[in-house]
Every structure is written in structure tokens, then in C-alpha cells.
Design an enzyme around this catalytic site. Structure first.
Site, mmCIF file in Angstrom:
data_model
loop_
_atom_site.group_PDB
_atom_site.id
_atom_site.type_symbol
_atom_site.label_atom_id
_atom_site.label_comp_id
_atom_site.label_asym_id
_atom_site.label_seq_id
_atom_site.Cartn_x
_atom_site.Cartn_y
_atom_site.Cartn_z
ATOM 1 N N ASP A 1 0.672 -1.112 -0.145
ATOM 2 C CA ASP A 1 -0.060 0.009 0.002
ATOM 3 C C ASP A 1 0.948 1.355 -0.017
ATOM 4 O OD1 ASP A 1 -2.300 -1.767 0.422
ATOM 5 O OD2 ASP A 1 -2.146 -1.645 2.291
ATOM 6 N N GLU B 1 -11.380 -0.266 -4.220
ATOM 7 C CA GLU B 1 -10.536 0.236 -3.250
ATOM 8 C C GLU B 1 -9.634 0.955 -3.671
ATOM 9 O OE1 GLU B 1 -9.492 -3.159 -0.703
ATOM 10 O OE2 GLU B 1 -7.975 -3.711 -2.097
HETATM 11 O O1 FUB Z 1 -3.286 -3.841 2.943
HETATM 12 C C1 FUB Z 1 -4.455 -4.145 3.313
HETATM 13 C C2 FUB Z 1 -5.427 -3.735 2.191
HETATM 14 O O2 FUB Z 1 -5.139 -4.322 1.112
HETATM 15 C C3 FUB Z 1 -5.631 -2.293 1.763
HETATM 16 O O3 FUB Z 1 -6.213 -1.395 2.689
HETATM 17 C C4 FUB Z 1 -6.240 -2.449 0.534
HETATM 18 O O4 FUB Z 1 -5.966 -1.377 -0.418
HETATM 19 C C5 FUB Z 1 -5.515 -3.716 -0.117
HETATM 20 O O5 FUB Z 1 -4.037 -3.258 -0.767
#
Ligand code: FUB
Length: 616
Positions: A51, A226
Site C-alpha cells: 500500500d 478500493e
Molecule cells: O493492505 C490491506 C488492504 O489491501 C488495503 O487497505 C487495500 O487497499 C489492499 O491493498
């Protein structure tokens, strides 16, 4: 990490062996012709990272990431990490200045966040699980420098609706927006304090025109999944996001305003690799554009053991973003690395076998060094030649050796430093060895050798070069040797400060300035070459006020003094160190009778701190 025991855990051993395996692959690549790709992606090798959220600040890229635990089978994430680079290939490990414990009301899921600078502070927005109800919410931490430390700004969540992945953006009119969401996409207008907001959370309509069409999922008809990353470029608003889990690809939409309406623009990074998520961050830095993402490319990599990587790209002339694929090459280096100023050992282009930990001397150090481990530092500008190498080391055992090599782990050895036992893993001493043959710009490999087990720790290193060899013409630029070499241009009092340092154990304080041109100085008359280009790097911090500090060279020849500005005037605060940097070419007619390098301010007489100065 190694405070209580130096025992290597199974998981740690696994990633070490895996990275060693990948290193052997790198060695094979090193045998290929010079044009063959050299692996510099993923950009961190000693832990799994995820991330990415890059931030450009004062000539460096700060990279904020999550940390996937070794051997994870879920997003078992407890802390966030900070890295930084001035050249996009050598990344400094700043450790973990923010973790779940920072938020007393949170109990899990240190997931994808973003940092933004405002009001001389740094605001880090993160999704975490709220202990009281098990819901995902957005917290905000604040710090006085890009590397922290960070503290919970509110003592409670900023906003929350059981959705994740905040992205923060400040528009040209000063209005800040916080976006987040999975499965929805939301925003609030942040107030100027960045820790409160006006109005309520607003849901952005996820239309197929705005976010593309997902087939076969009635509850999620658009591609948006997301991880929004919102920014503005040439008047156009971009929302880069993770699309259509699983596995995800990176897509984007654009709009003429910060809240839409959005138009879907297609794929940036297709699905690729071992991670079923991806997560993007986009910046411009030193005239180039960079796309950060994560994958599962390290050995042991998977959807829960991810690694952050970066690619350089060029926007199309109409502002659209080209397709970007994952590479093991990564971004090209911006400029070179200066070996004649102190460099942190944890500034690494590629590391094999090593790990890092908090150092008792500040910052981080490299540890768990075993025979055959190494650190690669890319594009090191030795110029006409280095004469010695100094390393800051500690060892609770009997030490070992640092082989100073060029080009590869089996490349020419230009020096070998012996490290003895110091009585403790944080009992530091400096060791120096002669260097011969380190010229030009080369990749530096510090290869560690010795017996079995952990050999020693490495905190920092620095080469020394003779005057005119391309080395630093300043004496004691890192202020590690009292105030030796430093004087005052005009009025003021200099002293060595040991409590506020940019690196090492000392910085140079100047107080009692009575004019803007007063500041710490060095006489470099005998050291300059007429018509040669010199690069200035000097770190400055205010002791009061927010002065604009600058570096200047006063040249006296034929009875006339001229002033050459070496680094543009830059506002410096008491909250963190600012790098004054620039390149200039001093030249003169006749005999040079005086040359003074000094730091001054554009106006005012505020007291300053100076550290890690080089002019070479
Ligand atoms: O790293 C946890 C989660 O996985 C993140 O919040 C999302 O964007 C995905 O990458």
C-alpha cells in the site's frame, strides 16, 4: 526487533534465504551484458511492504507503506513504515513511526493510508479497526517531520463507516478533501486544521460512465474496488484506484472538479504477479512522473506478503496515463549519490540477508549481518577517487570485515575494513580503511565477511577523498569533529549541538547573528578549481522563526568580491531539517585571494542549525 534476542525466527530465516536466492538471480543478471535489466524492484527487500503512499517534500520522496508480517495468511498488519529517497533507487529505512498502539481505540488492521503536509505538519490518514465495535474507521496521526514521530491527533476516529483506504488531497484554493471507500467511494471536506471536517460524508455515485463496467456482479456494477488516489495535474482531477477484485488491476477516472462527475479512462496497470490486490500512488518528482504499486515479487511473496515497487512513466500529451507494467528494473536513478558525506547504512538500493533496527545513535542501523550478506548502493559518484572509507560499527561478538566492492558482489575490492568486537550491538565505534581505485560513478557493494552467526551492525559510512578528487571541499561538514573547520561570516557564535542533529551525533549551532549575511562559514580559497561545477548540499534547521536560508560563496579576486548563490533561499522551520541544494560554477579572473562558503538567511537574524554540509 532484535533487542531481546538475536535468534533468527523461522519466518525471518525464510525471507532471508528467499532474498539470498533472489540475490543469486541478481548475480546471474549481473553477468549479462550491461544493457540487461538490473533488479532494483521491489524497492525494499528486507521486509514485506504494501500500500505505497509517496509524498514529495523538500527534494526527497517520502514513501509510506504498510508492513505485511512474514508468513501472513491474512492482512495481518500492525504498523506502518516510512522510507525516503532523493534519487528513486537508494531508499533510506526510517523504521516505523506509527503503529496500531498509537491509536488507543484501535485493535487491528494497519491498512492503506496517505500522508500530506500542511501548516508545517504532516498528517497521516489511516484505516484501522475500532476496538469498540469492530468497524473499520479512518484515524489521523500528526507529526512535526515527514518521518515522525506521529501521535494520534484526535484520540478517536476522524470519520468512519466500516470502509477503508483514505486518500487526501488539497486543491489549489486550499480546500482539502479526504476520499476513501470499499465498497463505496466517499469524501468529506477537511477543515484547514486537517483533523476536522465540514458537512457530512458524501457518497460519490459509482456510475459505469465514471468507473467502468464490471460484469457479473449486480451489487458492484462498476470496476471501482478500493484504494483511491486523488490528485490534480494541469487542471484535471485524477482518481487512480484498485479495480475489480480479485485479482485487482489499477484503473483511473478523471474529472473537471474534485468531486466529479468522473469519467472512466481505463487501465493503468494490468493484473500481474502473485498479489491479488494492488494499490497505487502517483507523484511527480524532479521533472519525472512515478507510479508506485505493490506486488508479490519477493520470494515468499503472495497476496498477504506483498512488496512495494515503482515505475517511471510519461503522461500522454492529452493528459491520459499510459499502460504501465511491473518490472524488476524499477525507475532510473535521479542524479547520483554523494559518498563524501555521511550516508546511512540503511540507505539501500538492494540488500541481501540484512535487516534493520532502531539505532541508539538515532535513526536506524543495519543488523543481523552474516557472512556473505551485502548492501548495494546505486550510482555512487566517486569522481576522481576516494582515499579512505569510514564505517560506524558495533559488535557483541568478534566482528568481521567489510569488503568495499564496485559493480557487483564479486567486483573489484577497493578497500577492506576490519571490524572488531565492541562489547555490544549498540556500542558504536568508527573504523577506517584505505581505498584505492574507487573512481567515476559506480554501484557500491558493501559485502560483509567473517565467521558464522551475526558479525556486526553498521550505522553509517562515508568515503573521504583528497581535495580536487571530487570529494567534499568542506572540512567536518557533518560536524562530527567538534566545530573544526567552521568559522563565522560576520557576527555570531558557533557551537556543536548534540541534541538536535540531522545525522550522527552533532550539528552546528549559530546564535547571535546580527545581520542576514551572518552565518557559519569555511574558507575554501585554496580548494577551488576555476570554472569547475560544484554541488552544494547542506541541511539547515531554524532555532527560531521561519527564515529563508541559503548557501553562498563569496569570491574575492582582483580586489573585487562577488557573491555566488549556491542554493536558492528556502524557508526552514524549527520542526525539521531542510536540504539546501544546488549546482554552481565559480569562476574568476586573475588570482583568487578569498573564497568563503557560508550559510545565511535572506532576511532576519534567526538562529540556525547546520548539518551534513558538502560542497564538491
Ligand atoms: O493492505 C490491506 C488492504 O489491501 C488495503 O487497505 C487495500 O487497499 C489492499 O491493498
Amino acid at each position: 526487533m532484535k533487542v531481546n534476542t538475536r535468534a533468527t525466527t523461522w519466518a525471518r530465516g525464510r525471507i532471508r534465504r528467499a532474498v539470498a536466492w533472489l540475490a543469486s538471480l541478481v548475480c546471474v543478471l549481473a553477468l549479462l551484458p550491461a544493457s540487461a535489466a538490473q533488479a532494483d524492484n521491489p524497492i525494499v527487500q528486507h521486509i514485506y511492504t504494501a500500500d505505497p503512499a509517496p509524498l514529495v517534500h523538500n527534494g526527497r520522496v517520502y514513501l509510506y507503506t504498510g508492513h505485511d508480517e512474514d508468513g501472513s495468511t491474512y492482512f495481518t498488519m500492525k504498523e506502518w513504515r516510512v522510507w525516503s529517497s532523493a534519487d528513486m533507487v537508494n531508499w533510506t529505512d526510517h523504521g516505523s513511526p506509527l503503529n496500531l498502539a498509537t491509536f488507543s481505540w484501535a485493535d487491528a488492521n494497519a491498512w492503506a493510508g496517505q500522508v500530506i503536509a500542511r501548516n508545517g505538519k504532516f498528517y497521516w490518514y489511516v484505516p484501522v479497526r475500532q476496538r469498540s465495535n469492530g468497524q473499520m474507521v479512518i484515524g489521523v496521526a500528526v507529526g512535526d517531520s515527514p518521518t515522525g514521530p506521529f501521535r494520534d491527533a484526535l484520540g478517536r476516529p476522524l470519520v468512519g463507516n466500516n470502509e477503508i483506504d483514505p486518500s487526501v488531497f488539497i486543491d489549489d484554493d486550499g480546500q482539502a478533501y479526504l476520499y476513501w471507500g470499499n465498497p463505496g467511494l466517499w469524501y468529506v471536506k477537511l477543515n484547514a486544521d486537517m483533523i476536522s471536517y465540514s458537512g457530512s460524508a458524501t457518497r460519490i455515485q459509482l456510475t459505469t460512465a465514471g468507473f467502468g463496467t464490471r460484469n457479473g456482479n449486480a451489487s458492484r456494477p462498476t470496476l471501482y474496488e478500493e484504494g483511491p488516489w486523488v490528485f490534480k495535474r494541469n487542471g484535471l482531477y485524477y482518481n487512480v484506484f484498485a479495480a475489480e477484485c480479485c485479482s485487482e488491476f489499477i484503473a483511473y477516472s478523471t474529472a473537471t472538479g474534485p468531486t466529479g462527475p468522473w469519467t472512466y479512462r481505463g487501465t493503468i496497470m494490468p493484473r500481474q504477479g502473485a498479489s491479488f490486490t494492488n494499490h497505487a500512488g502517483v507523484i511527480d518528482f524532479q521533472g519525472g512522473s512515478y507510479f508506485f504499486y505493490h506486488n508479490g515479487a519477493l520470494p515468499g511473496g503472495s497476496g498477504y506478503t506483498r512488496s512495494v515497487a515503482v515505475e517511471k512513466f510519461t503522461y500522454n500529451s492529452n493528459g491520459t496515463i499510459p499502460t504501465i507494467t511491473m518490472t524488476t528494473t524499477g525507475a532510473p536513478q535521479v542524479g547520483t549519490l554523494n559518498p563524501y558525506v555521511r550516508q546511512e547504512a540503511e540507505t539501500i538500493a538492494w540488500g541481501s540477508g540484512i535487516e534493520t533496527e532502531v539505532s541508539s545513535e538515532g535513526g536506524m542501523n543495519v543488523g543481523w549481518i552474516e557472512n556473505g550478506d551485502y548492501i548495494k548502493v546505486k550510482g555512487v559518484a566517486f569522481g576522481a577517487g576516494a582515499t579512505s572509507f569510514t564505517a560506524r560499527v558495533a559488535s557483541a561478538t568478534s566482528g568481521g570485515r567489510i569488503e568495499v566492492r564496485l559493480d557487483s558482489t564479486s567486483g573489484p575490492t577497493v578497500g577492506t575494513c576490519t571490524v572488531g568486537g565492541t562489547g555490544g550491538w549498540q556500542t558504536w565505534t568508527s573504523t577506517t580503511c584505505a581505498v584505492s581505485g574507487a573512481t567515476g560513478t559506480r554501484d557500491l557493494y558493501l559485502r560483509f565477511a567473517g565467521g558464522s552467526g551475526n558479525l556486526f551492525n553498521l550505522n553509517w559510512w562515508q568515503f573521504n577523498g583528497s581535495t580536487g578528487s571530487g570529494g567534499n571541499v568542506l572540512t567536518n561538514g557533518d560536524v562530527e569533529n567538534g566545530t573544526t573547520g567552521w568559522g563565522v561570516n560576520g557576527s555570531g557564535t558557533i557551537s556543536r549541538n548534540t541534541s538536535v542533529v540531522r545525522g550522527g551525533a552533532g550539528s552546528l549551532s549559530i546564535t547571535g547573528r546580527t545581520s542576514a549575511w551572518n552565518g557559519p562559514s569555511q574558507d575554501v580559497t585554496a580548494k577551488l578549481t576555476n570554472g569547475k561545477s560544484y554541488t552544494t548540499n547542506v541541511w539547515v534547521r531554524a532555532q527560531s522563526g521561519t527564515p529563508s536560508a541559503k548557501a553562498t560563496l563569496a569570491l574575492t579576486a582582483n580586489g573585487t568580491t562577488s557573491y555566488l548563490q549556491l542554493a536558492p533561499a528556502t524557508a526552514v522551520t524549527a520542526n525539521g531539517w531542510t536540504l539546501l541544494t544546488g549546482t554552481a560554477t565559480p569562476s574568476w579572473s586573475g588570482t583568487l585571494t578569498g573564497a568563503t562558503f557560508y550559510v545565511e538567511t535572506a532576511a532576519g537574524t534567526d538562529s540556525l542549525l547546520v548539518d551534513d554540509a558538502s560542497f564538491q
